[in-house]
Design a protein around this motif. Structure first.
Motif, PDB file in Angstrom:
ATOM      1  N   UNK A 278     110.561 117.344   5.808  1.00 14.68           N
ATOM      2  CA  UNK A 278     111.255 118.450   6.465  1.00 14.68           C
ATOM      3  C   UNK A 278     111.620 119.539   5.472  1.00 14.68           C
ATOM      4  N   UNK A 279     112.105 119.145   4.295  1.00 16.62           N
ATOM      5  CA  UNK A 279     112.481 120.148   3.297  1.00 16.62           C
ATOM      6  C   UNK A 279     111.267 120.949   2.843  1.00 16.62           C
ATOM      7  N   UNK A 280     110.117 120.296   2.700  1.00 13.81           N
ATOM      8  CA  UNK A 280     108.901 121.001   2.296  1.00 13.81           C
ATOM      9  C   UNK A 280     108.462 121.978   3.388  1.00 13.81           C
ATOM     10  N   UNK A 281     108.543 121.568   4.660  1.00 14.58           N
ATOM     11  CA  UNK A 281     108.178 122.465   5.761  1.00 14.58           C
ATOM     12  C   UNK A 281     109.126 123.659   5.830  1.00 14.58           C
ATOM     13  N   UNK A 282     110.424 123.411   5.680  1.00 15.92           N
ATOM     14  CA  UNK A 282     111.396 124.502   5.733  1.00 15.92           C
ATOM     15  C   UNK A 282     111.181 125.484   4.587  1.00 15.92           C
ATOM     16  N   UNK A 283     110.970 124.941   3.380  1.00 15.80           N
ATOM     17  CA  UNK A 283     110.765 125.815   2.221  1.00 15.80           C
ATOM     18  C   UNK A 283     109.503 126.654   2.384  1.00 15.80           C
ATOM     19  N   UNK A 284     108.393 125.985   2.745  1.00 16.02           N
ATOM     20  CA  UNK A 284     107.144 126.717   2.930  1.00 16.02           C
ATOM     21  C   UNK A 284     107.220 127.698   4.088  1.00 16.02           C
ATOM     22  N   UNK A 285     107.889 127.301   5.183  1.00 11.32           N
ATOM     23  CA  UNK A 285     108.018 128.181   6.331  1.00 11.32           C
ATOM     24  C   UNK A 285     108.827 129.428   6.027  1.00 11.32           C
TER      25      UNK A 285
END
Length: 302
Positions: free
Chosen positions: A196-203
């Protein structure tokens, strides 16, 4: 997610890993068409950014509900590095390229990922086995045959964008498993909270790019575009991307990247069943070669 560089490679594919492979092979194979249709209403960076922010919020809420610990500063740093490479560079540049280049050329670029990953892993002392090397080579042959006859007219910006996408995705995949050049490990939070943190950061990075590019979505959106966007959030991000990151932890990067050989076959099937395209004997032969390459990758898995 534990420190992926230290996670041992499994010697046997569990039902979970088989399900993850199926997700990257079949689900991701359908996302290229969904991205293309969603571009009608949602510009590339806006589409990818909102997609991953939405998926990250859903997955993060689920992780917190299950009692997961939220990432610390070091884990957020790793999330932004990997998110910038794999989501910002990989997905963002691919969506941007699909505005101006043919799907066949996108497939041709994506298909070289296992070979590029193998090059990125050489400095870490990781060399593909003979069977894996044969699988990579055979898969490239199959992809070349599969893309014969495609329209390869493309803009220079589209070609550069796909080169950036493949390089960024391969670097992120290798660094997630082995750490940055120089030895620094990239550690995400355990399990769903890390994804989730990777998706939020990339998003968020993709939304910043969208704002900088002055993108404006079409409102109200085309119904098919909106349906494709929801499909990308659920199937492409929550299921497919999480499955890929799990494969990077527990299998070789060559096996985790085997989706690049299967996705074009899935795209061909969708073209016949959804797009009304006609598949000749040459395409069927290419599909068989691609299938054989995956068998070799499975047999040569470390």
């Amino acid at each position: 997610m534990p420190t992926v560089a230290l996670t041992p490679t499994t010697t046997r594919l569990s039902p979970l890993l088989l399900a993850c492979l199926a997700s990257t092979w079949f689900v991701w194979g359908s996302t290229y068409l969904a991205i293309k249709w969603a571009l009608v209403s949602f510009p590339p960076f806006f589409q990818m950014g909102t997609r991953f922010v939405a998926a990250g919020l859903v997955l993060g809420a689920f992780a917190r509900w299950r009692g997961a610990r939220w990432p610390d500063r070091a884990q957020w740093t790793s999330a932004f590095i990997l998110g910038a490479l794999m989501l910002g560079g990989g997905y963002g540049a691919t969506a941007f390229a699909q505005q101006s280049i043919s799907s066949g050329l996108v497939v041709a670029f994506i298909a070289v990922v296992p070979a590029v990953v193998a090059l990125f892993e050489l400095p870490y002392g990781v060399q593909p086995s003979r069977l894996e090397t044969a699988g990579i080579a055979l898969g490239l042959v199959g992809i070349v045959l599969l893309t014969q006859g495609e329209g390869f007219g493309a803009s220079g910006a589209g070609l550069v964008s796909m080169a950036v996408a493949c390089t960024a995705w391969c670097a992120g995949s290798v660094w997630a498993k082995h750490g940055l050049p120089g030895g620094r490990k990239l550690e995400l939070a355990p399990g769903a909270a890390g994804y989730a943190s990777q998706m939020l950061a990339g998003g968020l990075l993709l939304l910043a790019l969208s704002w900088g590019a002055g993108e404006q979505p079409t409102l109200p959106p085309d119904p098919r575009s909106l349906a494709c966007w929801f499909y990308l959030v659920v199937a492409g991000s929550l299921i497919g991307f999480s499955a890929y990151m799990l494969l990077l932890q527990r299998t070789s990067t060559a096996l985790a990247s085997s989706y690049t050989f299967v996705n074009p076959v899935i795209a061909m099937v969708l073209g016949v069943t959804v797009g009304g395209e006609v598949v000749g004997a040459g395409e069927m032969l290419a599909a068989g070669i691609v299938t054989a390459s995956v068998v070799l990758l499975l047999a040569g898995r470390r």
